[in-house]
Motif scaffolding. Structure first.
Motif, mmCIF file in Angstrom:
data_model
loop_
_atom_site.group_PDB
_atom_site.id
_atom_site.type_symbol
_atom_site.label_atom_id
_atom_site.label_comp_id
_atom_site.label_asym_id
_atom_site.label_seq_id
_atom_site.Cartn_x
_atom_site.Cartn_y
_atom_site.Cartn_z
ATOM 1 N N GLU A 41 17.123 10.571 -1.037
ATOM 2 C CA GLU A 41 18.449 10.073 -0.653
ATOM 3 C C GLU A 41 18.371 8.629 -0.146
ATOM 4 O OE1 GLU A 41 22.119 11.240 2.409
ATOM 5 O OE2 GLU A 41 20.282 12.433 2.371
ATOM 6 N N LYS A 42 17.385 8.354 0.693
ATOM 7 C CA LYS A 42 17.251 7.004 1.251
ATOM 8 C C LYS A 42 16.820 6.000 0.176
ATOM 9 C CE LYS A 42 16.230 8.342 6.043
ATOM 10 N NZ LYS A 42 17.326 7.574 6.670
ATOM 11 N N ALA A 43 15.946 6.423 -0.737
ATOM 12 C CA ALA A 43 15.492 5.515 -1.796
ATOM 13 C C ALA A 43 16.636 5.152 -2.733
ATOM 14 C CB ALA A 43 14.340 6.149 -2.573
ATOM 15 N N LYS A 44 17.518 6.092 -2.992
ATOM 16 C CA LYS A 44 18.662 5.793 -3.849
ATOM 17 C C LYS A 44 19.608 4.787 -3.181
ATOM 18 C CE LYS A 44 18.831 9.866 -6.799
ATOM 19 N NZ LYS A 44 19.639 11.026 -7.265
ATOM 20 N N ALA A 45 19.609 4.801 -1.854
ATOM 21 C CA ALA A 45 20.476 3.881 -1.124
ATOM 22 C C ALA A 45 19.823 2.519 -0.899
ATOM 23 C CB ALA A 45 20.869 4.488 0.219
ATOM 24 N N SER A 46 18.494 2.521 -0.720
ATOM 25 C CA SER A 46 17.816 1.290 -0.290
ATOM 26 C C SER A 46 16.692 0.823 -1.202
ATOM 27 C CB SER A 46 17.263 1.487 1.129
ATOM 28 O OG SER A 46 18.299 1.791 2.042
ATOM 29 N N GLY A 47 16.387 1.563 -2.259
ATOM 30 C CA GLY A 47 15.340 1.140 -3.185
ATOM 31 C C GLY A 47 14.034 1.860 -3.001
ATOM 32 N N MET A 48 13.659 2.148 -1.761
ATOM 33 C CA MET A 48 12.463 2.945 -1.505
ATOM 34 C C MET A 48 12.548 3.520 -0.103
ATOM 35 S SD MET A 48 9.378 0.201 -0.824
ATOM 36 C CE MET A 48 9.382 -0.332 -2.529
ATOM 37 N N ALA A 49 11.743 4.579 0.126
ATOM 38 C CA ALA A 49 11.765 5.228 1.433
ATOM 39 C C ALA A 49 10.468 5.988 1.642
ATOM 40 C CB ALA A 49 12.957 6.188 1.551
ATOM 41 N N ALA A 50 10.112 6.177 2.914
ATOM 42 C CA ALA A 50 8.919 6.940 3.284
ATOM 43 C C ALA A 50 9.280 7.899 4.413
ATOM 44 C CB ALA A 50 7.801 6.008 3.732
ATOM 45 N N GLY A 98 7.743 9.267 -7.251
ATOM 46 C CA GLY A 98 7.481 10.046 -6.049
ATOM 47 C C GLY A 98 6.005 10.127 -5.732
ATOM 48 N N MET A 99 5.688 10.106 -4.446
ATOM 49 C CA MET A 99 4.315 10.278 -3.978
ATOM 50 C C MET A 99 4.283 11.302 -2.861
ATOM 51 S SD MET A 99 2.875 6.369 -4.040
ATOM 52 C CE MET A 99 4.481 5.533 -4.070
ATOM 53 N N SER A 100 3.235 12.105 -2.839
ATOM 54 C CA SER A 100 3.119 13.182 -1.864
ATOM 55 C C SER A 100 1.658 13.319 -1.447
ATOM 56 C CB SER A 100 3.619 14.492 -2.494
ATOM 57 O OG SER A 100 3.337 15.603 -1.684
ATOM 58 N N PHE A 101 1.427 13.401 -0.137
ATOM 59 C CA PHE A 101 0.077 13.505 0.415
ATOM 60 C C PHE A 101 0.086 14.520 1.557
ATOM 61 C CE2 PHE A 101 1.165 9.155 -0.703
ATOM 62 C CZ PHE A 101 0.150 8.753 -1.576
ATOM 63 N N THR A 102 -1.044 15.156 1.788
ATOM 64 C CA THR A 102 -1.156 16.039 2.953
ATOM 65 C C THR A 102 -2.587 16.066 3.443
ATOM 66 O OG1 THR A 102 -0.716 18.269 3.825
ATOM 67 C CG2 THR A 102 -1.575 18.145 1.593
ATOM 68 N N ASN A 103 -2.743 16.183 4.778
ATOM 69 C CA ASN A 103 -4.084 16.467 5.280
ATOM 70 C C ASN A 103 -4.218 17.971 5.432
ATOM 71 O OD1 ASN A 103 -2.707 16.969 7.726
ATOM 72 N ND2 ASN A 103 -4.146 15.794 8.964
ATOM 73 N N VAL A 104 -5.330 18.434 5.983
ATOM 74 C CA VAL A 104 -5.669 19.857 5.990
ATOM 75 C C VAL A 104 -6.190 20.233 7.369
ATOM 76 C CG1 VAL A 104 -7.091 21.634 4.860
ATOM 77 C CG2 VAL A 104 -6.192 19.732 3.527
ATOM 78 N N TRP A 105 -6.016 21.511 7.751
ATOM 79 C CA TRP A 105 -6.367 21.919 9.112
ATOM 80 C C TRP A 105 -7.865 22.077 9.334
ATOM 81 C CZ3 TRP A 105 -3.762 25.819 6.122
ATOM 82 C CH2 TRP A 105 -4.556 26.890 5.740
ATOM 83 N N PHE A 119 2.957 13.226 4.038
ATOM 84 C CA PHE A 119 3.574 11.911 3.880
ATOM 85 C C PHE A 119 4.164 11.807 2.479
ATOM 86 C CE2 PHE A 119 3.450 7.328 2.886
ATOM 87 C CZ PHE A 119 4.165 6.834 3.963
ATOM 88 N N PHE A 120 5.408 11.324 2.394
ATOM 89 C CA PHE A 120 6.129 11.250 1.123
ATOM 90 C C PHE A 120 6.716 9.857 0.930
ATOM 91 C CE2 PHE A 120 6.434 15.461 2.978
ATOM 92 C CZ PHE A 120 5.956 16.271 1.957
ATOM 93 N N MET A 121 6.722 9.421 -0.314
ATOM 94 C CA MET A 121 7.399 8.169 -0.654
ATOM 95 C C MET A 121 8.234 8.371 -1.906
ATOM 96 S SD MET A 121 4.962 4.873 0.040
ATOM 97 C CE MET A 121 6.394 3.811 -0.229
ATOM 98 N N ALA A 122 9.347 7.667 -1.978
ATOM 99 C CA ALA A 122 10.181 7.643 -3.176
ATOM 100 C C ALA A 122 10.567 6.194 -3.455
ATOM 101 C CB ALA A 122 11.430 8.501 -2.981
ATOM 102 N N ILE A 123 10.506 5.815 -4.721
ATOM 103 C CA ILE A 123 10.819 4.443 -5.137
ATOM 104 C C ILE A 123 11.805 4.501 -6.299
ATOM 105 C CG2 ILE A 123 9.896 2.276 -6.044
ATOM 106 C CD1 ILE A 123 7.161 3.092 -4.900
ATOM 107 N N ASP A 124 12.871 3.734 -6.191
ATOM 108 C CA ASP A 124 13.858 3.652 -7.272
ATOM 109 C C ASP A 124 13.449 2.531 -8.228
ATOM 110 O OD1 ASP A 124 16.025 3.462 -8.934
ATOM 111 O OD2 ASP A 124 17.521 3.398 -7.322
ATOM 112 N N PRO A 125 13.130 2.853 -9.482
ATOM 113 C CA PRO A 125 12.732 1.802 -10.428
ATOM 114 C C PRO A 125 13.781 0.710 -10.600
ATOM 115 C CG PRO A 125 12.187 3.963 -11.314
ATOM 116 C CD PRO A 125 13.018 4.196 -10.091
ATOM 117 N N THR A 126 15.052 1.054 -10.393
ATOM 118 C CA THR A 126 16.100 0.040 -10.585
ATOM 119 C C THR A 126 16.113 -1.006 -9.475
ATOM 120 O OG1 THR A 126 17.805 1.345 -9.457
ATOM 121 C CG2 THR A 126 17.547 1.696 -11.824
ATOM 122 N N ALA A 127 15.296 -0.792 -8.435
ATOM 123 C CA ALA A 127 15.137 -1.839 -7.423
ATOM 124 C C ALA A 127 14.279 -2.980 -7.964
ATOM 125 C CB ALA A 127 14.505 -1.259 -6.160
#
Length: 362
Positions: free
Chosen positions: A104-113, A139-146, A278-286
């Motif tokens: 939602e934020k990336a669509k509004a601002s170009g990218m978000a984390a 889209g990017m997605s990362f996680t650490n582990v317990w 941790f997640f990131m989204a980037i709008d290519p149209t930016a």
């Protein structure tokens, strides 16, 4: 000789997981997210992160390490960032929530984390990266582990989890590109799958305390000494080591989650894991005119598919191809279930006093 597997329709998997989560008292919206992620994972062939995780989830809940009905909330927010407190529940629902916010934020601002803390295992990283691709975003997605199970280069002591990385991008004519990988040579769950199917593991996936390779999946699962991507120092294992450290920095240090090796010193009496995502989204149209990015990615994918293969019977694949092939096969024929896993899931159903529906009797 390994016992044969049976094929179970995806809808039956959905019902079994749903029955257990309902018995836990998990809210419906959270349970739907968990079921959706787990079943989609099995359909895509990532057997290490689907319904095979349910026995562990149930045990952790009984041990007080997973909250069945967590209070998941946004605790920090800015135009292009957010931080989500997962309330110590399973990671699937807060991860879906976090990536939805990033989209939602990336669509509004170009990218978000968006970061998440106080979480648990969230299934496959690729699921959440593909959420962004389905929305027309990178889209990017990362996680650490317990728990630590990966040995840094030159170490005999594990210092990282398998710390996966996922990256997905939308194409035009082609399906999305989707890289979904552990920063260890393999995920610990793949070793468990080999153990459930009574199959040896390749040398180089794991080692013993003296640094010798293990091929017995049971011994490897018990030792939990996985190699980083690269396997050996001579094969550039420092690259996998560095990627694992990068994921840890984004998921633990940036979000306020715990780094497993120092958890005992930081919070010795806290039974919770406090995993971070941790997640990131980037709008290519930016960056490009609408359609240009997808058109160029189509060109790259087409070029890769037509690259001259070493073996004519094994064409060059693009990341995401094997999972799509598995999804088509398993949607039609059912998800393979080894007898050992079926027995474990029957016990989970018994412990939760719910019907067992994976044996064909219901």
């Amino acid at each position: 000789m390994a016992a044969p597997t049976t094929r179970v329709p995806a809808e039956r998997l959905r019902r079994q997981i749903g029955l257990v989560l309902d018995a836990w008292g998990m809210p419906d919206d959270q349970a739907r997210a968990v079921v959706d992620v787990m079943v989609e994972t099995d359909l895509r062939g990532v057997d290490s992160h689907g319904i095979s995780m349910l026995p562990l989830y149930d045990r952790l809940r009984r041990e007080g390490k997973v909250v069945a009905s967590p209070d998941v909330k946004v605790v920090r927010e800015a135009p292009v960032t957010a931080l989500v407190d997962a309330g110590h529940g399973l990671g699937h629902y807060p991860a879906v929530k976090a990536m939805s916010i990033a989209i939602e934020k990336a669509k509004a601002s170009g990218m978000a984390a968006v970061g998440v803390y106080n979480s648990n295992h969230y299934g496959p990283a690729g699921y959440y990266a593909l959420m962004a691709a389905a929305a027309g975003l990178i889209g990017m997605s990362f996680t650490n582990v317990w728990n630590s199970a990966v040995v840094p280069t030159r170490s005999r002591v594990p210092m990282f989890g398998t710390n996966p990385i996922a990256f997905a991008a939308p194409a035009g004519r082609n399906p999305p590109f989707c890289l979904d990988m552990a920063t260890s040579t393999v995920a610990i769950g793949k070793i468990r799958v080999h153990h459930l199917n009574d199959k040896p593991i390749p040398a180089g996936w794991a080692m013993d305390a003296d640094g010798a390779p293990l091929t017995d999946p049971g011994a490897a699962f018990e030792a939990r000494l996985l190699t980083p991507v690269g396997g050996l120092p001579e094969m550039s294992s420092h690259k996998g080591y560095g990627l694992g450290a990068m994921v840890e920095i984004l998921c633990a240090m940036l979000t306020g989650a715990w780094y497993a090796p120092i958890k005992a010193a930081k919070a010795p009496d806290d039974p919770m894991f406090n995993i971070g995502h941790f997640f990131m989204a980037i709008d290519p149209t930016a960056f490009r005119d609408p359609g240009d990015f997808e058109r160029d990615l189509d060109g790259m994918v087409d070029a890769l598919r037509t690259a001259d293969p070493v073996d004519a019977e094994k064409p060059v694949l693009v990341h995401g191809d094997p999972e799509r092939a598995n999804h088509a096969d398993r949607s039609k024929h059912g998800v393979p279930m080894p007898p050992a896993l079926v027995a474990e899931l029957a016990e989970v159903a018994r412990l939760n006093n719910v019907p067992f529906v994976l044996d064909g009797a219901a």
